[in-house]
Design an enzyme around this catalytic site. Structure first.
Site, PDB file in Angstrom:
ATOM      1  N   HIS A 101     -33.681 -26.155 -33.125  1.00  0.00           N
ATOM      2  CA  HIS A 101     -32.652 -26.420 -34.119  1.00  0.00           C
ATOM      3  C   HIS A 101     -32.761 -25.396 -35.228  1.00  0.00           C
ATOM      4  O   HIS A 101     -33.814 -25.247 -35.857  1.00  0.00           O
ATOM      5  CB  HIS A 101     -32.804 -27.832 -34.699  1.00  0.00           C
ATOM      6  CG  HIS A 101     -31.723 -28.186 -35.680  1.00  0.00           C
ATOM      7  ND1 HIS A 101     -31.973 -28.746 -36.913  1.00  0.00           N
ATOM      8  CD2 HIS A 101     -30.375 -28.054 -35.601  1.00  0.00           C
ATOM      9  CE1 HIS A 101     -30.823 -28.954 -37.546  1.00  0.00           C
ATOM     10  NE2 HIS A 101     -29.848 -28.534 -36.780  1.00  0.00           N
ATOM     11  N   HIS A 102     -31.659 -24.670 -35.452  1.00  0.00           N
ATOM     12  CA  HIS A 102     -31.577 -23.695 -36.539  1.00  0.00           C
ATOM     13  C   HIS A 102     -30.449 -24.089 -37.475  1.00  0.00           C
ATOM     14  O   HIS A 102     -29.313 -23.645 -37.321  1.00  0.00           O
ATOM     15  CB  HIS A 102     -31.310 -22.288 -35.992  1.00  0.00           C
ATOM     16  CG  HIS A 102     -32.453 -21.662 -35.272  1.00  0.00           C
ATOM     17  ND1 HIS A 102     -32.310 -20.545 -34.458  1.00  0.00           N
ATOM     18  CD2 HIS A 102     -33.773 -21.991 -35.225  1.00  0.00           C
ATOM     19  CE1 HIS A 102     -33.487 -20.220 -33.958  1.00  0.00           C
ATOM     20  NE2 HIS A 102     -34.392 -21.084 -34.411  1.00  0.00           N
ATOM     21  N   HIS A 126     -22.859 -25.786 -34.473  1.00  0.00           N
ATOM     22  CA  HIS A 126     -22.198 -26.822 -35.264  1.00  0.00           C
ATOM     23  C   HIS A 126     -21.704 -26.214 -36.579  1.00  0.00           C
ATOM     24  O   HIS A 126     -22.281 -25.253 -37.084  1.00  0.00           O
ATOM     25  CB  HIS A 126     -23.144 -27.990 -35.531  1.00  0.00           C
ATOM     26  CG  HIS A 126     -23.304 -28.896 -34.348  1.00  0.00           C
ATOM     27  ND1 HIS A 126     -23.220 -30.265 -34.446  1.00  0.00           N
ATOM     28  CD2 HIS A 126     -23.512 -28.627 -33.029  1.00  0.00           C
ATOM     29  CE1 HIS A 126     -23.372 -30.807 -33.246  1.00  0.00           C
ATOM     30  NE2 HIS A 126     -23.571 -29.820 -32.371  1.00  0.00           N
ATOM     31  N   GLU A 139     -21.331 -38.269 -35.221  1.00  0.00           N
ATOM     32  CA  GLU A 139     -22.062 -38.465 -36.474  1.00  0.00           C
ATOM     33  C   GLU A 139     -21.181 -39.095 -37.549  1.00  0.00           C
ATOM     34  O   GLU A 139     -21.674 -39.822 -38.423  1.00  0.00           O
ATOM     35  CB  GLU A 139     -22.644 -37.145 -36.968  1.00  0.00           C
ATOM     36  CG  GLU A 139     -21.603 -36.111 -37.353  1.00  0.00           C
ATOM     37  CD  GLU A 139     -22.228 -34.768 -37.691  1.00  0.00           C
ATOM     38  OE1 GLU A 139     -23.420 -34.574 -37.431  1.00  0.00           O
ATOM     39  OE2 GLU A 139     -21.500 -33.899 -38.203  1.00  0.00           O
TER      40      GLU A 139
END
Length: 719
Positions: free
Chosen positions: A429-430, A499, A524
């Site tokens: 995850h970045h 995203h 979400e």
């Protein structure tokens, strides 16, 4: 058309071009007509001789090429001479045609058919001694066109003030849309007539971490329907958005007209162009059947084939994640107390006081690895593993993460070793917090770390305002940034799931390692302000037209008062609808988003998520109506297994699936997952029924869907 005369002696050819050209689709049902009216270019489009788009203007406005001033520039009268919008004559036309079959690396079908007729018209502007080309491609499902700028003496560099491409419709139509914004595409879908968009527009606005609204305008893809005796469905979008800003659509409610509105940088410039260059394709997909629009691959066909020499590392991924528990507030991304002032290159994170709710810790991650491995998943996303989350958002902080340093309670080496021993790859995850400059600075080291520990996929994020501070999420510089990251990731054989990035326009054909994106209102938001029950029946007609979305479905515990007594938030679907989303929504990067504890309570229903494929040899849209329902059947890649999913909006609905798409000489065992008789997305979302039955190509099975409900079917041949 053109008229040519031949000289008697030397036989030179002199061609005089008329001001009108036409182009027909391969099946002859569409006709595009182009003409100049007093030097101004216009086009129109008909389907079966019925007007689809009336005469609509084309062209671009430019800044004065020699006196660019970086401020909100006031247009000067003399700037008009630089525009590429009028004073044209036609000096050449070129026709072409193509029919090819190509195979996407990951896709909804094994083969995509690219079949079109083409007309390229050269327009000369004698007053400035410049020329441009407008290229039209007419497919059996609609039209694509773009502007091209050949390199020439008087057109080497220019700055775009605005693109004025119009879509002028003959009548008011039903529209499915979201509000226009330079920085976010995560808005709730609205359904109105074109003429009602301004009156409804403010109801479609909610708060986002980065937000620059365009009043009364809408985003594309835009879905439209001409209602009545002879309905016609239309979709306006853009394809191959490269080295150019993404666009919105201004609305003229009196004339039922839309016009492109490009995303600027904060100096007001909308594109810095060096010739030779081209714009994105403007697309209009049209059909009397909604299913045909939903099945269109025009946007992909308008992109170039990939130049990647090796795509063998790109694969479908079924994954779980240490994620939903942070979204709902059960855990936190940060290790220390939130809002603590930390410095990536100065703070000793081992000395921070732990907040006690850090999700990405060794114990919890191992628990997720165990559950994912036990149930056949091949990936686990872990968010909040790296230092910097204490003050990551809202401060315009450039050096916000280094993408390489784990928190004290996350042992990156041992956790990857443990995951690999179980057949699981951790997914990186970045989150950038919008600091794109910082991410580019660290990209090589970040991807080298991934290679070191065996990661082959990364989820990137761009929450918050963009750095450089002169840019928006969808301005030209950021568009180029997204592709620079994709190209850099390819160097390290890494897949990207982005995203808060720009919506796709079929670019995965060229950049197949950019396997998915968010770029819309995903699951979400069920934990924020919520998604309406019709939301999932609209997204495939809008956001999904140009590429897959990481929607993150699979929420079984839909009521959040289960965790927090008195909490009024809830996911507005039944459990069966959550299963159906895995088929209705194309997701080669496919997440089972809920907590393991919730799946353990419903392992019979969870079986469908375990079984469903993520990559496909064939897709059939059985029935669809935007905003109401979608029924889809897909054949798993390299197998004879089929999966069927159906979803509805806030209304109960019945649908009979005709299984005639199955092989005629085979018998299949089908497992049915459907809403229970008393199911309801509000009062009883976890009511479902599962049963098995032998079926064949003659079978017809009826399903009753609850409000915001659905059904899913797993179909496997009997050996």
């Amino acid at each position: 058309m053109k008229n040519c005369t031949i000289g008697a002696i030397l036989l030179p050819v002199f061609c005089v071009f008329t001001n009108a050209q036409s182009l027909k689709s391969p099946d002859g049902k569409f006709e595009m007509n182009f003409q100049l009216k007093q030097g101004v270019p216009y086009y129109n489009l008909t389907y079966n001789k019925t007007p689809v788009i009336e005469d609509s203007r084309l062209g671009l406005r430019l800044f004065n090429n020699n006196t660019v001033q970086f401020a909100p520039e006031i247009r000067k009268p003399e700037d008009v001479q630089y525009d590429l919008s009028d004073r044209f004559t036609i000096t050449a036309e070129k026709r072409d045609a193509k029919k090819e079959t190509w195979q996407p690396v990951l896709g909804e079908k094994k083969n995509y058919i690219n079949h079109y007729n083409e007309l390229a018209i050269t327009l000369n502007q004698a007053s400035t001694d410049r020329h441009i080309i407008i290229r039209f491609r007419l497919f059996d499902d609609g039209l694509g066109f773009r502007y091209e700028f050949p390199q020439q003496k008087n057109l080497n560099y220019f700055i775009i003030k605005e693109e004025d491409t119009e879509f002028d419709f003959p009548t008011d139509m039903k529209a499915w849309w979201i509000v226009a914004d330079y920085d976010s595409q995560e808005y709730p879908s609205q359904t109105t007539k074109i003429s009602e968009i301004p009156a409804r527009w403010s109801y479609g606005v909610d708060k986002h971490s980065s937000q620059t609204l365009v009043k009364d305008a809408v985003q594309s893809p835009l879905m439209l329907k001409k209602e009545g005796k002879d309905p016609l469905y239309m979709n306006i979008a853009e394809a191959a958005v490269l080295n150019y800003p993404a666009s919105n659509l201004e609305v003229d409610i009196k004339n039922f007209k839309f016009k492109t509105h490009l995303t600027p940088d904060k100096n007001g410039a909308k594109g810095y162009i060096q010739t030779s260059s081209v714009t994105p394709w403007r697309t209009v997909i049209v059909s009397p059947k909604a299913e045909v629009v939903l099945d269109s691959k025009m946007l992909f066909n308008l992109n170039e084939p990939t130049r990647y020499k090796d795509t063998s590392y790109i694969h479908p991924t079924k994954y779980m994640g240490v994620w939903w528990e942070m979204i709902i507030g059960k855990s936190q991304w940060a290790y220390g107390e939130p809002k603590t002032n930390v410095h990536i290159d100065g703070t000793d994170f081992t000395k921070l006081i732990p907040n006690g709710k850090h999700g990405a810790n060794n114990i919890k991650v191992k628990e997720y690895i165990d559950f994912a491995a036990e149930n056949g998943f091949n990936g686990l996303l872990v968010e909040g593993w790296n230092i910097g989350w204490e003050d990551w958002i809202g401060h315009s902080k450039e050096f916000v993460f280094d993408f390489t340093t784990p928190y004290p309670d996350f042992d990156i080496e041992k956790l990857n070793e443990y995951a690999h021993s179980k057949g699981i790859k951790l997914i990186m995850h970045h989150e950038t917090s919008g600091s794109a400059t910082n991410y580019e600075r660290w990209a090589d080291k970040a991807f080298q770390l991934m290679n070191q520990y065996g990661y082959d996929a990364v989820k990137t994020g761009y929450v918050g305002d963009i750095i450089p501070r002169s840019e928006h999420h969808f301005s030209q510089w950021m568009i180029n940034h997204f592709y620079r990251i994709a190209e850099k990731a390819n160097e390290y054989k890494i897949m990207v799931n982005s995203h808060e990035s720009v919506r796709p326009g079929g670019e995965s054909r060229t950049y197949p390692n950019w396997v998915s994106a968010e770029s819309a209102r995903g699951t979400e938001h069920e934990a924020f302000l919520g998604n309406n029950p019709d939301h999932q029946t609209i997204l495939p007609f809008t956001r999904w037209m140009g590429g897959s979305m990481d929607y993150t479905p699979g929420i079984f515990q839909t009521r959040l008062d289960y965790y927090f007594p008195g909490d009024k938030r809830f996911v507005k679907t039944t459990l069966a609808k959550q299963l159906a989303l895995y088929v209705v929504m194309y997701m080669p990067v496919q997440m089972a988003a809920d907590l393991p504890e919730n799946y353990r309570k419903h392992m019979d229903a969870f079986q469908f998520i375990k079984d469903v494929a993520a990559d496909w040899d064939d897709t059939k849209i059985l029935s669809a109506e935007p905003g109401d329902y979608i029924i889809t059947a897909r054949k798993a890649k390299g197998t004879e297994n089929w999966f069927v999913g159906g979803i509805t909006d806030e209304n109960k609905r019945s649908y009979t699936v005709d299984f005639s798409f199955l092989d005629k000489d085979r018998t299949y065992e089908a497992t049915f997952y459907e809403d229970g008789k008393d199911a309801d997305y509000i009062s009883n979302p976890q009511s479902y029924r599962i049963y098995k039955k032998l079926i064949n190509s003659k079978s017809k099975i009826n399903f009753n869907m609850a409000r915001s409900g659905g059904f899913a079917v797993s179909v496997k041949p009997v050996k």
